[in-house]
Every structure is written in structure tokens, then in C-alpha cells.
Design a protein around this motif. Sequence first.
Motif, PDB file in Angstrom:
ATOM      1  N   ASN A  68       0.733  -1.223   0.075  1.00  0.00           N
ATOM      2  CA  ASN A  68      -0.172  -0.056   0.196  1.00  0.00           C
ATOM      3  C   ASN A  68       0.798   1.342  -0.143  1.00  0.00           C
ATOM      4  O   ASN A  68       0.606   2.004  -0.800  1.00  0.00           O
ATOM      5  CB  ASN A  68      -0.961   0.038   1.232  1.00  0.00           C
ATOM      6  N   LEU A  69       1.893   1.266   0.784  1.00  0.00           N
ATOM      7  CA  LEU A  69       2.697   2.449   0.971  1.00  0.00           C
ATOM      8  C   LEU A  69       3.410   2.664  -0.311  1.00  0.00           C
ATOM      9  O   LEU A  69       3.480   3.824  -0.979  1.00  0.00           O
ATOM     10  CB  LEU A  69       3.783   2.337   2.016  1.00  0.00           C
ATOM     11  N   PHE A  70       4.064   1.703  -1.020  1.00  0.00           N
ATOM     12  CA  PHE A  70       4.739   1.748  -2.240  1.00  0.00           C
ATOM     13  C   PHE A  70       3.859   2.069  -3.448  1.00  0.00           C
ATOM     14  O   PHE A  70       4.286   2.946  -4.415  1.00  0.00           O
ATOM     15  CB  PHE A  70       5.730   0.678  -2.541  1.00  0.00           C
ATOM     16  N   GLY A  71       2.607   1.450  -3.368  1.00  0.00           N
ATOM     17  CA  GLY A  71       1.725   1.797  -4.232  1.00  0.00           C
ATOM     18  C   GLY A  71       1.392   3.335  -4.355  1.00  0.00           C
ATOM     19  O   GLY A  71       1.344   4.069  -5.420  1.00  0.00           O
ATOM     20  N   VAL A  76       2.337   8.912  -6.554  1.00  0.00           N
ATOM     21  CA  VAL A  76       2.678  10.257  -6.355  1.00  0.00           C
ATOM     22  C   VAL A  76       3.800  10.580  -7.277  1.00  0.00           C
ATOM     23  O   VAL A  76       3.960  11.628  -7.960  1.00  0.00           O
ATOM     24  CB  VAL A  76       2.923  10.556  -4.857  1.00  0.00           C
ATOM     25  N   CYS A  77       4.811   9.667  -7.352  1.00  0.00           N
ATOM     26  CA  CYS A  77       6.034  10.015  -8.063  1.00  0.00           C
ATOM     27  C   CYS A  77       5.717  10.006  -9.543  1.00  0.00           C
ATOM     28  O   CYS A  77       6.527  10.735 -10.443  1.00  0.00           O
ATOM     29  CB  CYS A  77       7.341   8.923  -7.473  1.00  0.00           C
ATOM     30  N   MET A  78       4.849   9.177 -10.090  1.00  0.00           N
ATOM     31  CA  MET A  78       4.599   9.221 -11.606  1.00  0.00           C
ATOM     32  C   MET A  78       3.615  10.140 -11.790  1.00  0.00           C
ATOM     33  O   MET A  78       3.711  10.366 -12.917  1.00  0.00           O
ATOM     34  CB  MET A  78       3.921   7.657 -11.768  1.00  0.00           C
TER      35      MET A  78
END
Length: 80
Positions: A68-71, A76-78
Motif C-alpha cells: 500500500n505504501l509503495f503503491g 505520487v512520483c509518477m
Amino acid sequence: MGKVISGVGKHGKKQHIPIIVISGALEEGYEKINDCGVTAAFAIFRNDRGLAWHMENAPQLLDETICNLFGFLSSVCMNP
């Protein structure tokens, strides 16, 4: 909120590296770790389950929290 988390947080702060904590649970007042350089903290504990269930399912709970965190970070980064 022990020595390890505050030590890592202080080192990260000095190096301008964001520090994220994933913990079994977060106790009242955990926000104080932000002063040590911790950027964010997440708990895998679910209030509707007991300790035995959490211990039995810890790997899955940790995996779900990290995914969930990396998703979130990926979106956000993309899509700034």
C-alpha cells in the motif's frame, strides 16, 4: 520510540534522507519520533483482531502495508 528508531531518524535527518517507520503498533504520543527525523510512521495492527491473530498473520500484514505504501508513493512520483 526506542533508541534504534530515534538513531536512524537522526542519521537520516542529518543526511536529508526521509525515514519511514513500519511498526506492529503505534502508541499514544508516537508523533514525537518526528522530532528525531522520522518522516512518517505506519502500524500494521488492526483493532478488530487480537494479538495471536496479528502474530500469526504478521508477514501478510507487513506485506500489505508495504505494498500500500509503495503503491501510494508510486502514484505520487509518477503523477506529480
